[in-house]
Design an enzyme around this catalytic site. Structure first.
Site, PDB file in Angstrom:
ATOM      1  N   GLU A   1      34.638  50.955  41.533  1.00 22.19           N
ATOM      2  CA  GLU A   1      33.915  51.668  42.590  1.00 22.19           C
ATOM      3  C   GLU A   1      32.677  50.906  43.065  1.00 22.19           C
ATOM      4  O   GLU A   1      32.257  51.037  44.210  1.00 22.19           O
ATOM      5  CB  GLU A   1      33.530  53.074  42.145  1.00 22.19           C
ATOM      6  CG  GLU A   1      34.713  54.049  42.057  1.00 22.19           C
ATOM      7  CD  GLU A   1      35.429  53.993  40.713  1.00 22.19           C
ATOM      8  OE1 GLU A   1      35.119  53.106  39.882  1.00 22.19           O
ATOM      9  OE2 GLU A   1      36.316  54.851  40.487  1.00 22.19           O
TER      10      GLU A   1
ATOM     11  N   PHE B   1      35.556  68.891  33.116  1.00 18.35           N
ATOM     12  CA  PHE B   1      36.099  67.539  33.006  1.00 18.35           C
ATOM     13  C   PHE B   1      35.647  66.690  34.206  1.00 18.35           C
ATOM     14  O   PHE B   1      35.799  67.105  35.349  1.00 18.35           O
ATOM     15  CB  PHE B   1      37.629  67.585  32.934  1.00 18.35           C
ATOM     16  CG  PHE B   1      38.254  66.210  32.890  1.00 18.35           C
ATOM     17  CD1 PHE B   1      37.997  65.349  31.833  1.00 18.35           C
ATOM     18  CD2 PHE B   1      39.077  65.778  33.917  1.00 18.35           C
ATOM     19  CE1 PHE B   1      38.554  64.084  31.796  1.00 18.35           C
ATOM     20  CE2 PHE B   1      39.637  64.511  33.886  1.00 18.35           C
ATOM     21  CZ  PHE B   1      39.384  63.658  32.824  1.00 18.35           C
ATOM     22  N   GLN B   2      35.085  65.533  33.944  1.00 15.71           N
ATOM     23  CA  GLN B   2      34.599  64.603  34.967  1.00 15.71           C
ATOM     24  C   GLN B   2      33.578  65.226  35.915  1.00 15.71           C
ATOM     25  O   GLN B   2      33.550  64.931  37.098  1.00 15.71           O
ATOM     26  CB  GLN B   2      35.763  63.987  35.747  1.00 15.71           C
ATOM     27  CG  GLN B   2      36.644  63.138  34.831  1.00 15.71           C
ATOM     28  CD  GLN B   2      37.578  62.203  35.567  1.00 15.71           C
ATOM     29  OE1 GLN B   2      38.061  62.536  36.637  1.00 15.71           O
ATOM     30  NE2 GLN B   2      37.843  61.045  34.974  1.00 15.71           N
TER      31      GLN B   2
ATOM     32  N   LYS C   1      36.498  70.039  44.721  1.00 10.71           N
ATOM     33  CA  LYS C   1      37.932  69.916  44.954  1.00 10.71           C
ATOM     34  C   LYS C   1      38.518  71.113  45.703  1.00 10.71           C
ATOM     35  O   LYS C   1      39.399  70.953  46.553  1.00 10.71           O
ATOM     36  CB  LYS C   1      38.664  69.731  43.612  1.00 10.71           C
ATOM     37  CG  LYS C   1      40.127  69.385  43.802  1.00 10.71           C
ATOM     38  CD  LYS C   1      40.803  68.952  42.505  1.00 10.71           C
ATOM     39  CE  LYS C   1      42.246  68.563  42.793  1.00 10.71           C
ATOM     40  NZ  LYS C   1      42.972  68.174  41.575  1.00 10.71           N
TER      41      LYS C   1
ATOM     42  N   MET D   1      18.197  31.660  37.478  1.00  7.20           N
ATOM     43  CA  MET D   1      16.914  32.212  37.905  1.00  7.20           C
ATOM     44  C   MET D   1      16.112  32.689  36.699  1.00  7.20           C
ATOM     45  O   MET D   1      14.889  32.529  36.639  1.00  7.20           O
ATOM     46  CB  MET D   1      17.164  33.368  38.887  1.00  7.20           C
ATOM     47  CG  MET D   1      15.929  33.945  39.517  1.00  7.20           C
ATOM     48  SD  MET D   1      14.962  32.701  40.370  1.00  7.20           S
ATOM     49  CE  MET D   1      15.523  32.900  42.051  1.00  7.20           C
TER      50      MET D   1
HETATM   51  C1  LIG Z   1      15.797  36.624  43.663  1.00  9.09           C
HETATM   52  C2  LIG Z   1      15.105  37.186  44.872  1.00  9.09           C
HETATM   53  C3  LIG Z   1      14.072  36.466  45.462  1.00  9.09           C
HETATM   54  C4  LIG Z   1      13.471  36.923  46.632  1.00  9.09           C
HETATM   55  N1  LIG Z   1      12.522  36.132  47.223  1.00  9.09           N
HETATM   56  C5  LIG Z   1      12.084  36.475  48.471  1.00  9.09           C
HETATM   57  C6  LIG Z   1      11.228  35.593  49.218  1.00  9.09           C
HETATM   58  O1  LIG Z   1      10.849  34.510  48.778  1.00  9.09           O
HETATM   59  N2  LIG Z   1      10.852  35.976  50.464  1.00  9.09           N
HETATM   60  C7  LIG Z   1      11.272  37.155  51.012  1.00  9.09           C
HETATM   61  O2  LIG Z   1      10.950  37.425  52.165  1.00  9.09           O
HETATM   62  N3  LIG Z   1      12.032  38.017  50.319  1.00  9.09           N
HETATM   63  C8  LIG Z   1      12.457  37.699  49.071  1.00  9.09           C
HETATM   64  N4  LIG Z   1      13.295  38.566  48.396  1.00  9.09           N
HETATM   65  C9  LIG Z   1      13.678  39.839  49.053  1.00  9.09           C
HETATM   66  C10 LIG Z   1      12.633  40.930  48.848  1.00  9.09           C
HETATM   67  O3  LIG Z   1      12.816  41.492  47.571  1.00  9.09           O
HETATM   68  C11 LIG Z   1      12.781  42.034  49.929  1.00  9.09           C
HETATM   69  O4  LIG Z   1      14.077  42.551  49.914  1.00  9.09           O
HETATM   70  C12 LIG Z   1      12.499  41.535  51.330  1.00  9.09           C
HETATM   71  O5  LIG Z   1      11.345  40.727  51.364  1.00  9.09           O
HETATM   72  C13 LIG Z   1      12.323  42.705  52.283  1.00  9.09           C
HETATM   73  O6  LIG Z   1      12.530  42.297  53.588  1.00  9.09           O
HETATM   74  P1  LIG Z   1      11.882  43.048  54.819  1.00  9.09           P
HETATM   75  O7  LIG Z   1      10.408  43.143  54.658  1.00  9.09           O
HETATM   76  O8  LIG Z   1      12.401  42.376  56.022  1.00  9.09           O
HETATM   77  O9  LIG Z   1      12.356  44.547  54.714  1.00  9.09           O
HETATM   78  P2  LIG Z   1      13.749  45.313  54.772  1.00  9.09           P
HETATM   79  O10 LIG Z   1      14.066  45.753  53.395  1.00  9.09           O
HETATM   80  O11 LIG Z   1      14.774  44.617  55.544  1.00  9.09           O
HETATM   81  O12 LIG Z   1      13.243  46.613  55.526  1.00  9.09           O
HETATM   82  C14 LIG Z   1      13.247  46.732  56.889  1.00  9.09           C
HETATM   83  C15 LIG Z   1      11.990  47.409  57.415  1.00  9.09           C
HETATM   84  O13 LIG Z   1      12.186  47.596  58.812  1.00  9.09           O
HETATM   85  C16 LIG Z   1      12.128  48.960  59.147  1.00  9.09           C
HETATM   86  N5  LIG Z   1      13.149  49.223  60.165  1.00  9.09           N
HETATM   87  C17 LIG Z   1      14.475  49.437  59.999  1.00  9.09           C
HETATM   88  N6  LIG Z   1      15.084  49.613  61.186  1.00  9.09           N
HETATM   89  C18 LIG Z   1      14.110  49.506  62.125  1.00  9.09           C
HETATM   90  C19 LIG Z   1      14.086  49.600  63.547  1.00  9.09           C
HETATM   91  N7  LIG Z   1      15.209  49.815  64.263  1.00  9.09           N
HETATM   92  N8  LIG Z   1      12.904  49.464  64.180  1.00  9.09           N
HETATM   93  C20 LIG Z   1      11.754  49.254  63.473  1.00  9.09           C
HETATM   94  N9  LIG Z   1      11.714  49.147  62.134  1.00  9.09           N
HETATM   95  C21 LIG Z   1      12.878  49.268  61.471  1.00  9.09           C
HETATM   96  C22 LIG Z   1      12.342  49.723  57.873  1.00  9.09           C
HETATM   97  O14 LIG Z   1      11.706  50.974  57.942  1.00  9.09           O
HETATM   98  C23 LIG Z   1      11.729  48.790  56.826  1.00  9.09           C
HETATM   99  O15 LIG Z   1      10.348  49.001  56.699  1.00  9.09           O
HETATM  100  C24 LIG Z   1      13.874  38.153  47.201  1.00  9.09           C
HETATM  101  C25 LIG Z   1      14.870  38.889  46.589  1.00  9.09           C
HETATM  102  C26 LIG Z   1      15.505  38.419  45.450  1.00  9.09           C
HETATM  103  C27 LIG Z   1      16.601  39.224  44.842  1.00  9.09           C
HETATM  104  C1  LIG Z   2      22.928  43.503  37.886  1.00 10.33           C
HETATM  105  C2  LIG Z   2      21.819  42.579  37.586  1.00 10.33           C
HETATM  106  N1  LIG Z   2      21.470  42.314  36.306  1.00 10.33           N
HETATM  107  C3  LIG Z   2      20.459  41.442  36.032  1.00 10.33           C
HETATM  108  C4  LIG Z   2      19.769  40.842  37.046  1.00 10.33           C
HETATM  109  C5  LIG Z   2      18.626  39.863  36.731  1.00 10.33           C
HETATM  110  N2  LIG Z   2      18.951  38.520  37.222  1.00 10.33           N
HETATM  111  C6  LIG Z   2      18.483  38.039  38.390  1.00 10.33           C
HETATM  112  S1  LIG Z   2      19.034  36.505  38.740  1.00 10.33           S
HETATM  113  C7  LIG Z   2      19.917  36.433  37.306  1.00 10.33           C
HETATM  114  C8  LIG Z   2      20.712  35.223  36.956  1.00 10.33           C
HETATM  115  C9  LIG Z   2      21.872  35.024  37.850  1.00 10.33           C
HETATM  116  O1  LIG Z   2      22.682  33.992  37.332  1.00 10.33           O
HETATM  117  P1  LIG Z   2      23.763  33.279  38.220  1.00 10.33           P
HETATM  118  O2  LIG Z   2      24.567  34.291  38.934  1.00 10.33           O
HETATM  119  O3  LIG Z   2      24.478  32.301  37.393  1.00 10.33           O
HETATM  120  O4  LIG Z   2      22.876  32.564  39.344  1.00 10.33           O
HETATM  121  P2  LIG Z   2      21.907  31.293  39.235  1.00 10.33           P
HETATM  122  O5  LIG Z   2      20.514  31.847  39.165  1.00 10.33           O
HETATM  123  O6  LIG Z   2      22.278  30.519  38.026  1.00 10.33           O
HETATM  124  O7  LIG Z   2      22.151  30.572  40.507  1.00 10.33           O
HETATM  125  C10 LIG Z   2      19.752  37.615  36.568  1.00 10.33           C
HETATM  126  C11 LIG Z   2      20.350  37.875  35.260  1.00 10.33           C
HETATM  127  C12 LIG Z   2      20.136  41.182  38.365  1.00 10.33           C
HETATM  128  N3  LIG Z   2      19.499  40.690  39.426  1.00 10.33           N
HETATM  129  N4  LIG Z   2      21.184  42.021  38.614  1.00 10.33           N
END
Ligand SMILES: Cc1cc2nc3c(=O)[nH]c(=O)nc-3n(C[C@H](O)[C@H](O)[C@H](O)COP(=O)(O)OP(=O)(O)OC[C@H]3O[C@@H](n4cnc5c(N)ncnc54)[C@H](O)[C@@H]3O)c2cc1C
Ligand SMILES: Cc1ncc(C[n+]2csc(CCOP(=O)(O)OP(=O)(O)O)c2C)c(N)n1
Ligand SMILES: [Mg+2]
Lengths: 163, 578
Positions: free
Chosen positions: B50, B112-113, B162, B479
């Site tokens: 799912e 159940f479930q 259901k 990471m």
């Molecule tokens: C490993 C990892 C590393 C990351 N590193 C970075 C990084 O270096 N830099 C980075 O930027 N992010 C990074 N992120 C992502 C970060 O966590 C956020 O998800 C991201 O920065 C949010 O983007 P955003 O501000 O564009 O908001 P979004 O989450 O895209 O939110 C959109 C915003 O726009 C508004 N909105 C929606 N529709 C409309 C509309 N029609 N008109 C006006 N407003 C609207 C919403 O209300 C909301 O406030 C990383 C994520 C991960 C998993």
């Molecule tokens: C479901 C879930 N569990 C744990 C994490 C924490 N986490 C972020 S990056 C990462 C490593 C990912 O490893 P891989 O997919 O091999 O990517 P790489 O960083 O090596 O490119 C982990 C464990 C997560 N983001 N999501």
């Protein structure tokens, strides 16, 4: 600062838990919460007392407004308003103390609404601070039980919270 | 038309124009599956878990802008969907999730479930419904789509007991054309006075920058954003979620900002005097240390959700409304205004920005005998001519995909930013491929992430959704390893797996093509071969340099002008160039 937020919310099962869940999920503090249906059976009115900086209160009201079930809200602390809370206190009595407790209840405009040979139940409404004062004024060792409704409030003057 | 509850649900999906349902059957939804069997308009995609259904529907929604639809059974089916619902919620993706529930009379009896789906999902949905009355079913479906797709979009759960879908109980069906919800009236246009103030501020700015995000993509406003930036000649940076909203190959684009953003984007933010944030939410991965965030700037913020405004960073000019109409209004005011942006100020601002650019913060060792992950992404870009839909998982590979594949169009970069859900990439790619069967769809993933939803390889075969899987295999949870290298003196606690499966054999077992690549010179030909096999799912297991790190990086608790950059010998250095 202390804020008293008055909310009109859809009278649906689960609506209350959306509000309560929001506060716990976002780490906001709830001092008290009261809910009851209104003259319009499809709506409930909720009064919530919380504390926080202006920034936090701003987020709280925005997040509450974002809940689909929330129809309207006001922060009563923004304007002149009246607050009332209901309290019932069960007090252990003796022949010697009965007179004094009755007197004290009178001063605070309380009513004695239940009497047994050994107890009184005093009912009192007022601002929360008045209820606190009554509790402080009687001997703590004699208090069996206190129930308080938490404050509800209404703004003064023409304005009102309605659809 | 008289329909039973199950038929009402399916008919309402038809009336919403739904093309695909991603789902998995079980006891509580058997009536619904029977109704699905008896029609062909709405196609059902049987996933293998799912979670996969939710991510596939999510990928479909991100690529098309249309709501994704999911169907799961009660109990474990419902709980398995929760990760995907939360993923969509954090990135504001429109979805409608239909979950089966135990019959009304036994709700609350630990039947159940039985799980309290409405309770479990409450904190990670835009709204949810428990249907208690068949006469409200059609209207509830309409409301679910309406809430999911308007204002700030998000997932909506409809939990259906259901007995509501009992085939013996039929009622007249009419799908409402329109619904209104008295307590839900999202803003569309912004306040004119505020917009005017914002335009005045923009036209007097000396060191302006546009910081735009996912809201521009969600609000279909890339065209307006591009016009806006080009009319003003302002530098523009995008969040991870906003990539593609503005063409990344354009000279005004300074790259992504934030933790793994470019040096020039972060420095420009730090030194700017006016920032206009457009559909971005000042996430902590973007702002870094809050009390040192953009110390000289006055901030304008356009967002449809008032709660996004002044949540973490106080702004001077809030504008509540949708990006598109607000930008249209701004464009008109700017064109009519006698004031023009100061050419002189902008020239010297651009000169400064180009100096930061000259640092070439994204350079990496191109002479390495090991496969550099950055090189793989660059080659992927060339082979797909920059036109593919790229989904990703979470980790270093995700950042490299974001950094080295310049997206010129919206809705082509599909990743989990807010929740950072490993396992997202493959099912999302399947959802995208079903929506755009003639386009190239690639999933950039890692050896850790791909194993979290790998079972969906089976779905890709069954429904002929040939995607390309680019596994940047570093035999590490890279990471995590990177953070351990930087902050835990390289104590690599459980970030290494020494029993990674043979992905080639595994892929073959699923009926697809697998290839292993371990030399830099083989990367390009392998990619070409993979993309030439139009009707096959291909898994490229690419053994990359295991020690490679993502740079630049703003380490936790640091400010934008305090980035860790790569230096020529491949090691890192702390550089303060304020
Ligand atoms: C490993 C990892 C590393 C990351 N590193 C970075 C990084 O270096 N830099 C980075 O930027 N992010 C990074 N992120 C992502 C970060 O966590 C956020 O998800 C991201 O920065 C949010 O983007 P955003 O501000 O564009 O908001 P979004 O989450 O895209 O939110 C959109 C915003 O726009 C508004 N909105 C929606 N529709 C409309 C509309 N029609 N008109 C006006 N407003 C609207 C919403 O209300 C909301 O406030 C990383 C994520 C991960 C998993
Ligand atoms: C479901 C879930 N569990 C744990 C994490 C924490 N986490 C972020 S990056 C990462 C490593 C990912 O490893 P891989 O997919 O091999 O990517 P790489 O960083 O090596 O490119 C982990 C464990 C997560 N983001 N999501
Ligand atoms: Mg890895």
């Amino acid at each position: 600062m202390r804020h008293i937020i008055s909310i009109l919310i859809e009278n649906e099962s689960g609506a209350l838990s959306r509000v309560a869940g929001l506060f716990s999920a976002r780490g906001y503090n709830i001092e008290s919460l009261t809910v009851a249906p209104t003259e319009d059976p499809s709506l409930s009115r909720m009064t919530l007392v919380t504390r926080g900086s202006d920034d936090i209160i701003e987020q709280i009201t925005k997040q509450l407004n974002k809940l689909i079930d929330v129809v309207k809200l006001i922060d009563l602390a923004d304007a002149v308003h009246i607050e009332r809370e209901l309290m019932m206190v069960k007090i252990r009595t003796t022949e010697q103390t009965r007179e004094e407790i009755r007197g004290m209840a009178d001063i605070f405009r309380g009513k004695i609404i239940d009497v047994t040979p050994t107890t009184y139940v005093v009912e009192m409404t007022g601002p929360s601070s008045k209820l606190d004062a009554f509790i402080a004024a009687i001997d703590g060792d004699t208090i069996i039980e206190v129930v308080r409704s938490g404050p509800t409030g209404i703004s003064r003057g023409e304005k009102g919270l309605h659809l | 038309m008289e329909l039973n509850g199950a038929q009402i649900v399916i008919q309402s999906l038809k009336d919403e124009g739904v093309e695909y349902i991603f789902g998995y059957p079980g006891g509580a939804v058997l009536h619904l599956y029977d109704a699905i069997f008896q029609q062909d308009d709405v196609k059902h995609i049987l996933v293998r878990h799912e979670q996969g259904a939710t991510h596939a529907a999510d990928g479909y929604a991100r690529a098309t802008g249309k709501p994704g639809v999911v169907l799961v059974t009660s109990g474990p089916g419902a709980t398995n969907a929760v990760t995907g619902i939360a993923t969509a919620y954090m990135d504001s993706i429109p979805m409608v999730i239909i979950s089966g529930q135990v019959p009304l009379p036994v709700i609350g009896s630990d039947a159940f479930q039985e799980v309290d789906m409405v309770g479990i999902t409450r904190p990670c949905v835009k709204h949810n419904f428990l249907v208690k009355d068949i006469t409200k079913l059609a209207e509830t479906m309409k409301k679910a789509f309406y809430v999911a797709t308007t204002g700030r979009p998000g997932p909506v759960v409809v939990d259906i007991p259901k007995d509501i879908t009992d085939p013996r109980i039929k009622i007249p069906y009419k799908y409402p054309k329109k619904v209104t919800i008295r307590s839900y009236n999202p803003a569309v246009t912004g306040h004119k006075g505020q917009i005017k103030k914002a335009v005045d501020l923009l036209l007097t700015a000396q060191k302006p920058i546009i910081y735009s995000g996912g809201g521009v993509i969600l609000g279909e406003a890339s065209k307006e954003l591009t016009e806006f930036a080009q009319l003003l000649d302002f530098p523009i940076t995008n969040t991870l979620m906003g990539l593609g909203a503005y063409p990344a190959t354009d000279k005004q684009f300074v790259g992504m900002l934030g933790m793994h953003g470019t040096y020039e984007a972060n420095m420009a933010m730090h030194e700017s005097d006016v920032i206009i944030a457009i559909g971005a939410r000042f996430d902590d991965r973007v702002t870094g240390k809050l009390d040192q965030f953009c110390p000289h700037a006055q901030i304008i913020h356009i967002d449809v959700d008032p709660a996004s405004i002044s949540k973490t960073v106080k702004v001077a000019i809030p504008i509540v409304g949708e990006v598109k109409p607000v930008l249209e209004q701004m464009l008109e005011m700017i064109r009519e205004s006698k004031k023009k942006p100061s050419k002189k100020a902008l020239d010297s601002w651009w000169k400064q920005i180009n100096q930061w650019r000259a640092l070439k913060c994204m350079e990496y060792d191109r002479n390495s005998r090991l496969i550099k992950p950055q090189y793989v992404i660059e080659q992927l870009y060339e082979v797909t001519k920059g036109e593919a839909y790229i989904t990703s998982d979470v980790g270093q590979h995700q950042m490299w995909a974001a950094q080295y594949y310049p997206f010129d169009k919206p809705r082509h970069w599909i990743n989990s930013g807010g929740l950072g859900t490993m396992g997202f990439g493959l099912p999302a790619a399947i959802g995208v491929k079903l929506a755009f069967p003639d386009s190239d769809v690639a999933c950039v993933t890692g050896d850790g992430s791909i194993q979290m939803c790998i079972q969906e390889l089976s779905t890709a075969l069954q429904y002929n959704a040939p995607v390309k899987i680019i596994n940047l295999n570093n035999s590490y949870l890279g990471m995590v390893r990177q953070w351990q290298e930087f902050t835990y003196e390289s104590r690599y606690s459980h970030s290494y797996m020494d029993t990674i499966p043979d992905f080639v054999k595994l892929t073959e077992a699923y009926g697809h093509v697998g290839m292993r690549i371990d030399k830099p010179e083989d990367v390009r030909p392998a990619l070409e071969e993979a993309f030439a096999m139009k009707d096959r799912t291909v898994f490229l297991d690419i053994l990359t340099d295991r020690t490679e790190n993502v740079y630049p990086m703003i380490e936790a608790g640091k400010a934008h002008n305090d980035m860790t950059l790569r230096v020529a010998d491949g090691t890192s250095t702390d550089r303060e160039l304020a």
